[in-house]
Scaffold this active site. Structure first.
Site, PDB file in Angstrom:
ATOM      1  N   PRO A   2      22.648  -8.623  33.605  1.00  0.00           N
ATOM      2  CA  PRO A   2      22.206  -7.399  34.180  1.00  0.00           C
ATOM      3  C   PRO A   2      21.448  -7.689  35.428  1.00  0.00           C
ATOM      4  O   PRO A   2      20.592  -8.564  35.481  1.00  0.00           O
ATOM      5  CB  PRO A   2      21.321  -6.814  33.120  1.00  0.00           C
ATOM      6  CG  PRO A   2      21.027  -7.904  32.167  1.00  0.00           C
ATOM      7  CD  PRO A   2      21.895  -9.028  32.452  1.00  0.00           C
ATOM      8  N   GLU A   3      21.781  -6.978  36.440  1.00  0.00           N
ATOM      9  CA  GLU A   3      21.043  -7.053  37.699  1.00  0.00           C
ATOM     10  C   GLU A   3      20.171  -5.800  37.774  1.00  0.00           C
ATOM     11  O   GLU A   3      20.101  -5.048  36.816  1.00  0.00           O
ATOM     12  CB  GLU A   3      22.029  -7.157  38.872  1.00  0.00           C
ATOM     13  CG  GLU A   3      22.972  -8.342  38.706  1.00  0.00           C
ATOM     14  CD  GLU A   3      23.981  -8.516  39.814  1.00  0.00           C
ATOM     15  OE1 GLU A   3      23.638  -8.286  40.980  1.00  0.00           O
ATOM     16  OE2 GLU A   3      25.125  -8.885  39.502  1.00  0.00           O
ATOM     17  N   LYS A  61      14.675  -7.981  38.026  1.00  0.00           N
ATOM     18  CA  LYS A  61      15.371  -8.003  36.734  1.00  0.00           C
ATOM     19  C   LYS A  61      14.400  -8.170  35.570  1.00  0.00           C
ATOM     20  O   LYS A  61      14.833  -8.296  34.420  1.00  0.00           O
ATOM     21  CB  LYS A  61      16.395  -9.144  36.722  1.00  0.00           C
ATOM     22  CG  LYS A  61      17.377  -9.100  37.889  1.00  0.00           C
ATOM     23  CD  LYS A  61      18.239 -10.346  37.947  1.00  0.00           C
ATOM     24  CE  LYS A  61      18.933 -10.454  39.306  1.00  0.00           C
ATOM     25  NZ  LYS A  61      19.647 -11.737  39.463  1.00  0.00           N
ATOM     26  N   HIS A 100      23.584 -11.580  16.548  1.00  0.00           N
ATOM     27  CA  HIS A 100      22.722 -12.023  17.633  1.00  0.00           C
ATOM     28  C   HIS A 100      21.542 -11.091  17.880  1.00  0.00           C
ATOM     29  O   HIS A 100      21.071 -10.948  18.989  1.00  0.00           O
ATOM     30  CB  HIS A 100      23.505 -12.206  18.943  1.00  0.00           C
ATOM     31  CG  HIS A 100      24.665 -13.130  18.814  1.00  0.00           C
ATOM     32  ND1 HIS A 100      25.962 -12.710  18.961  1.00  0.00           N
ATOM     33  CD2 HIS A 100      24.716 -14.441  18.501  1.00  0.00           C
ATOM     34  CE1 HIS A 100      26.773 -13.740  18.771  1.00  0.00           C
ATOM     35  NE2 HIS A 100      26.054 -14.798  18.479  1.00  0.00           N
ATOM     36  N   ARG A 120      24.023 -14.894  24.300  1.00  0.00           N
ATOM     37  CA  ARG A 120      23.903 -16.236  24.871  1.00  0.00           C
ATOM     38  C   ARG A 120      22.476 -16.777  24.882  1.00  0.00           C
ATOM     39  O   ARG A 120      22.254 -17.912  25.271  1.00  0.00           O
ATOM     40  CB  ARG A 120      24.490 -16.245  26.286  1.00  0.00           C
ATOM     41  CG  ARG A 120      25.979 -15.947  26.262  1.00  0.00           C
ATOM     42  CD  ARG A 120      26.554 -15.817  27.660  1.00  0.00           C
ATOM     43  NE  ARG A 120      26.555 -17.077  28.365  1.00  0.00           N
ATOM     44  CZ  ARG A 120      26.954 -17.196  29.639  1.00  0.00           C
ATOM     45  NH1 ARG A 120      27.335 -16.117  30.311  1.00  0.00           N
ATOM     46  NH2 ARG A 120      26.961 -18.350  30.211  1.00  0.00           N
ATOM     47  N   ARG A 162      14.684 -19.713  55.836  1.00  0.00           N
ATOM     48  CA  ARG A 162      15.356 -20.483  54.778  1.00  0.00           C
ATOM     49  C   ARG A 162      16.560 -21.229  55.321  1.00  0.00           C
ATOM     50  O   ARG A 162      17.465 -20.624  55.884  1.00  0.00           O
ATOM     51  CB  ARG A 162      15.820 -19.530  53.665  1.00  0.00           C
ATOM     52  CG  ARG A 162      14.711 -18.678  53.095  1.00  0.00           C
ATOM     53  CD  ARG A 162      13.975 -19.401  52.004  1.00  0.00           C
ATOM     54  NE  ARG A 162      12.771 -18.648  51.619  1.00  0.00           N
ATOM     55  CZ  ARG A 162      12.067 -18.945  50.532  1.00  0.00           C
ATOM     56  NH1 ARG A 162      12.438 -19.928  49.750  1.00  0.00           N
ATOM     57  NH2 ARG A 162      10.996 -18.247  50.244  1.00  0.00           N
ATOM     58  N   ARG A 272      29.139 -21.065  41.030  1.00  0.00           N
ATOM     59  CA  ARG A 272      29.614 -19.775  40.530  1.00  0.00           C
ATOM     60  C   ARG A 272      30.643 -19.224  41.489  1.00  0.00           C
ATOM     61  O   ARG A 272      30.871 -19.761  42.568  1.00  0.00           O
ATOM     62  CB  ARG A 272      28.473 -18.794  40.289  1.00  0.00           C
ATOM     63  CG  ARG A 272      27.490 -18.686  41.402  1.00  0.00           C
ATOM     64  CD  ARG A 272      26.137 -18.287  40.899  1.00  0.00           C
ATOM     65  NE  ARG A 272      26.232 -17.223  39.895  1.00  0.00           N
ATOM     66  CZ  ARG A 272      25.204 -16.556  39.434  1.00  0.00           C
ATOM     67  NH1 ARG A 272      24.011 -16.838  39.886  1.00  0.00           N
ATOM     68  NH2 ARG A 272      25.344 -15.620  38.542  1.00  0.00           N
TER      69      ARG A 272
END
Length: 287
Positions: A2-3, A61, A100, A120, A162, A272
DNA sequence: AATCGAGCCTGCAGGC
DNA sequence: TGCCTGCAGGCTCGAT
């Protein structure tokens, strides 16, 4: 998972269904769910019992439930991170527990119980002191674009120093919070920027436009209840959002770019997947 | 100091 | 029908 939009959907559900209620009993199962709480799962459960959930809050989040005793101003919070697959579900205690299920909170009013379900186990619970309304363990997380104190100019300046790919910077929760792999890909597509472009090489206005796109796409997703491809991403009632129908880039490998018609490409990047348009988002040379 | 990559988990889809 | 590999909405930590 989830973002920001999906976490916000959960926060609103918690505000509607558990705020103001007092915990009758808490059960926290196994070490992993409470690994951020050093004294352990049993201690965490013991500390929750009898406390009132004063409100549901979020930064990026990270989600937290402020804990109060009676009418006193909350000084502590239960921090919930959903990780990749966490769910907070409000359910009738008589219904069967999903697999779970790692934590359960029951309430003194005898109504629906709160279940933390996480396939997870990248998510979990922890406790922290509230300072100026923010848990100490969340203080290092940057403000998200929806925070009233979000400082767009300061974030642009931070991004600009950055020396790393712009997508990695967007995903860095200490720079700006709430953005994950879906909304990073969507924002980069909207801005026409390849994720491996060096952040420090982008102009200030380009960074500003990219951040604005990130905020806009997350706002669009929130209007549609978030993005869910399967039952892993649901609100507290178990219902899915439907922003997946509106995605332009994420998961769209091989499909026509909605802007120029070129087939979308997928690349491995930072361990990713990233999906982008080869024509609208030109890969930088020498990377 | 920053930046990078591996590692933490479970389940599912797809290829052989 | 397996069995294997790769992949998934995130974060943390150790090595450079």
């Amino acid at each position: 998972m989830p973002e920001l939009p999906e976490v916000e959907v959960v926060r609103r559900g918690l505000a509607d269904h558990v705020a103001g209620r007092t915990i009758a009993a808490a059960e926290v199962r196994g070490h992993r769910v409470a690994r951020r709480h050093v004294p352990g799962a049993q201690d965490l459960a013991d500390r929750l019992r009898g406390r009132t959930l004063a409100g549901a809050h979020r930064r990026g989040k990270y989600l937290w439930l402020a804990l109060a005793d009676g009418g006193v101003v909350p000084d502590e919070a239960l921090i919930v991170h959903l990780g990749m697959s966490g769910q907070m579900l409000v359910a009738d205690p008589r219904t069967p527990e999903p697999r779970h299920t790692h934590a359960r909170l029951t309430f003194t009013d005898g109504g629906g119980e709160l279940r933390f379900v996480d396939q997870r186990t990248f998510g979990g619970f922890s406790l922290a002191e509230l300072v100026d309304g923010v848990p100490t363990s969340v203080a290092h997380i940057a403000l998200d674009p929806f925070d009233p104190d979000y400082d767009r100019a300061a974030v642009i300046a931070d991004v600009k120093r950055r020396r790393s790919g712009i997508k990695r910077v967007l995903l860095n929760q200490a720079v700006v919070s709430g953005i994950g792999n879906i909304y990073a890909d969507e924002a980069l597509w909207r801005a026409g920027i390849h994720g491996e472009r060096l952040a420090s090489a982008l102009t200030g206005p380009a960074i500003g436009r990219l951040l604005d796109h990130a905020k806009d796409v997350m706002a669009d997703a929130l209007e549609q209840g978030g993005t869910s491809f399967d039952e892993l991403y649901v609100n507290v009632n178990g219902a899915s959002g439907y922003f997946d129908r509106s995605l332009s880039a994420y998961g769209q490998e091989g499909r026509a770019c909605p802007r120029c018609g070129t087939a979308m490409r997928r690349e491995q990047f930072m361990n990713r997947s990233s999906t982008s348009c080869p024509r609208c988002q030109v890969r930088p040379r020498g990377v």
